[in-house]
Design an enzyme around this catalytic site. Structure first.
Site, PDB file in Angstrom:
ATOM      1  N   ASP A 113       0.824  -1.227   0.000  1.00 39.53           N
ATOM      2  CA  ASP A 113       0.000   0.000   0.000  1.00 39.53           C
ATOM      3  C   ASP A 113       0.848   1.263   0.000  1.00 39.53           C
ATOM      4  O   ASP A 113       0.519   2.246  -0.651  1.00 39.53           O
ATOM      5  CB  ASP A 113      -1.022   0.001   1.165  1.00 39.53           C
TER       6      ASP A 113
ATOM      7  N   SER B 154     -10.091   4.378  28.258  1.00 38.65           N
ATOM      8  CA  SER B 154      -9.977   3.224  27.374  1.00 38.65           C
ATOM      9  C   SER B 154      -9.779   2.004  28.255  1.00 38.65           C
ATOM     10  O   SER B 154      -9.050   2.070  29.246  1.00 38.65           O
ATOM     11  CB  SER B 154      -8.760   3.404  26.477  1.00 38.65           C
TER      12      SER B 154
ATOM     13  N   GLY C 217      -1.944  -5.023  19.001  1.00 38.82           N
ATOM     14  CA  GLY C 217      -0.634  -5.480  18.524  1.00 38.82           C
ATOM     15  C   GLY C 217      -0.667  -6.836  17.839  1.00 38.82           C
ATOM     16  O   GLY C 217       0.363  -7.475  17.683  1.00 38.82           O
TER      17      GLY C 217
ATOM     18  N   SER D 264      -5.172  -4.340  13.105  1.00 45.97           N
ATOM     19  CA  SER D 264      -5.447  -2.899  12.958  1.00 45.97           C
ATOM     20  C   SER D 264      -6.117  -2.252  14.155  1.00 45.97           C
ATOM     21  O   SER D 264      -7.026  -1.418  13.998  1.00 45.97           O
ATOM     22  CB  SER D 264      -6.288  -2.625  11.705  1.00 45.97           C
TER      23      SER D 264
ATOM     24  N   SER E  28      -4.761  -0.041  16.065  1.00 45.01           N
ATOM     25  CA  SER E  28      -4.436   1.401  16.087  1.00 45.01           C
ATOM     26  C   SER E  28      -5.320   2.175  15.126  1.00 45.01           C
ATOM     27  O   SER E  28      -5.837   3.248  15.462  1.00 45.01           O
ATOM     28  CB  SER E  28      -2.981   1.653  15.700  1.00 45.01           C
TER      29      SER E  28
ATOM     30  N   GLU F 257      -2.292   8.332  13.158  1.00 43.64           N
ATOM     31  CA  GLU F 257      -1.532   7.137  13.567  1.00 43.64           C
ATOM     32  C   GLU F 257      -0.033   7.356  13.352  1.00 43.64           C
ATOM     33  O   GLU F 257       0.798   7.009  14.204  1.00 43.64           O
ATOM     34  CB  GLU F 257      -2.012   5.910  12.789  1.00 43.64           C
TER      35      GLU F 257
ATOM     36  N   ASP G 254      -5.328  -0.188   6.113  1.00 47.52           N
ATOM     37  CA  ASP G 254      -6.183  -0.498   7.262  1.00 47.52           C
ATOM     38  C   ASP G 254      -7.382   0.453   7.317  1.00 47.52           C
ATOM     39  O   ASP G 254      -8.526   0.035   7.533  1.00 47.52           O
ATOM     40  CB  ASP G 254      -5.386  -0.382   8.568  1.00 47.52           C
TER      41      ASP G 254
HETATM   42  C1  GLA Z   1       0.271  -2.257   8.497  1.00 47.27           C
HETATM   43  C2  GLA Z   1       0.128  -0.837   7.928  1.00 47.27           C
HETATM   44  C3  GLA Z   1      -0.533  -0.870   6.558  1.00 47.27           C
HETATM   45  C4  GLA Z   1       0.175  -1.839   5.615  1.00 47.27           C
HETATM   46  C5  GLA Z   1       0.366  -3.190   6.293  1.00 47.27           C
HETATM   47  C6  GLA Z   1       1.196  -4.152   5.454  1.00 47.27           C
HETATM   48  O1  GLA Z   1      -0.972  -2.809   8.760  1.00 47.27           O
HETATM   49  O2  GLA Z   1      -0.632  -0.038   8.805  1.00 47.27           O
HETATM   50  O3  GLA Z   1      -0.577   0.421   5.996  1.00 47.27           O
HETATM   51  O4  GLA Z   1       1.380  -1.313   5.155  1.00 47.27           O
HETATM   52  O5  GLA Z   1       0.977  -3.066   7.558  1.00 47.27           O
HETATM   53  O6  GLA Z   1       0.533  -4.467   4.283  1.00 47.27           O
END
Ligand code: GLA
Length: 336
Positions: free
Chosen positions: A18, A47, A99, A103, A105, A133, A145
């Site tokens: 990406d 949170s 983590g 996704s 974050s 982020e 993400d």
């Molecule tokens: C993380 C990043 C994304 C992408 C992926 C790998 O999730 O936030 O933007 O680069 O790694 O594809």
């Protein structure tokens, strides 16, 4: 009380592409960050992932403390970058493991933006969340993400075009399910070579004159072996995403699975973002009856693997591998 639900995502194929304008096929899932809040003049948000509430006056938040926790950094970044951020008192809770490559974050920043009254279109939300982020974590993440999380639809995956900052939903073939298995290694991307991989990918794409129109032959002509491998990963991964879209349109789960395995091999050898644990997981999954294909999902360096499996075997596979079946779900939404 207003409630905002923001899902995480799995990426079915198309990783480490990406940030050089490549393609990917993620889907939003039924694990999510939920925000519950009342409008107020200032920000006071808790949170369940941290003990400390984030409390800031508006419109001038003041400087971020040097030893601020990630929760404070995320709240501060969103409130600073969102034009005319509105106050809110409330709490965020999450069923998304932090983590784990799902996704958390991006889901958190998007939930915070909606909580603070974000009122633009999806593209603006994607770019705001990416910027927040990057600012909070220092990780130069792409838009994969955020596009998946904002464009998700139940029963669908998204075809993400990072160059255009665009995504559209495509149906997931009937009879298949997605299982997520943690590698057991939770990590913050700031502690991984993610930023280094992005820089290498940018250099590799500069060598071939950009991703658009680049061929594997162009990649193989790069003199430096490391850059050659990085370029080959990006160019072949982009081809695999296109092939995956075609496989889904043909309801061909077997072909989709083969593409996922080829993607993992490329992420391991050419992108060099896998780990021993992820490789072992993918190997073990790939020989299991009912599994069409498996691969690491997201950035790698730990996090999770996913498997595309026959629906009637999904629960048993999830149980054997200590994973869970995730359901392709609607994207970020304000529910009340
Ligand atoms: C993380 C990043 C994304 C992408 C992926 C790998 O999730 O936030 O933007 O680069 O790694 O594809």
């Amino acid at each position: 009380m207003t409630v905002v639900i923001v899902p995480g995502r799995v990426n079915l194929i198309g990783d480490h592409t990406d940030y050089v304008g490549g393609l990917a096929m993620p889907c939003a899932i039924d694990l999510a960050v939920t925000a519950e809040f009342e409008r107020a003049d200032d920000i006071a948000l808790t949170s369940d992932a941290t003990a400390e509430p984030a409390v800031y006056p508006l419109p001038d938040l003041g400087a971020l403390a040097e030893d601020a926790t990630m929760w404070h950094r995320l709240v501060h970044a969103v409130a600073t970058l969102l034009p005319a951020a509105r106050g809110a008192h409330g709490r965020l809770t999450t069923t998304l493991p932090i983590g784990s490559g799902l996704s958390s974050s991006a889901a958190c920043t998007i939930a915070l933006a909606l909580t603070m009254g974000f009122a633009g279109d999806k593209r603006e939300l994607v770019l705001l969340a990416q910027a927040a982020e990057q600012r909070a974590t220092g990780v130069p993440c792409g838009v994969l993400d955020q596009l998946a999380i904002t464009h998700g639809e139940a029963g669908h995956a998204c075809v993400v075009n990072a160059a255009e900052i665009e995504a559209h939903a495509v149906p997931i073939p009937a009879g298949v399910a997605i299982v997520v298995i943690s590698s057991g290694h939770a990590r913050a991307l700031s502690d991984t070579p993610y930023a280094e991989r992005r820089r290498e990918a940018e250099r590799a794409m500069a060598e071939v004159g950009g991703l658009a129109g680049a061929t594997v032959a162009d990649a193989l002509a790069i003199p430096e072996p490391m850059l050659r491998r990085r370029a080959r990963h990006i160019i072949t991964e982009d081809e695999r995403v296109r092939a995956m879209v075609e496989a889904f349109a043909q309801h061909d789960a077997k072909r989709a699975g083969e593409l996922m395995l080829a993607s993992h091999a490329s992420l391991k050898k050419d992108a060099e973002v896998s780990t021993k644990d992820l490789d072992q997981l993918v190997d073990a999954l790939s020989t299991r009856r009912g599994v069409y294909g498996a691969r690491l999902t997201g950035a790698g360096f730990g996090g999770s693997a996913i498997a595309l499996v026959a629906s009637d075997t999904a629960d048993a596979i999830a149980e054997t591998f200590g994973g869970r079946v995730v359901v392709p779900s609607a994207g970020a939404r304000v529910v009340t």
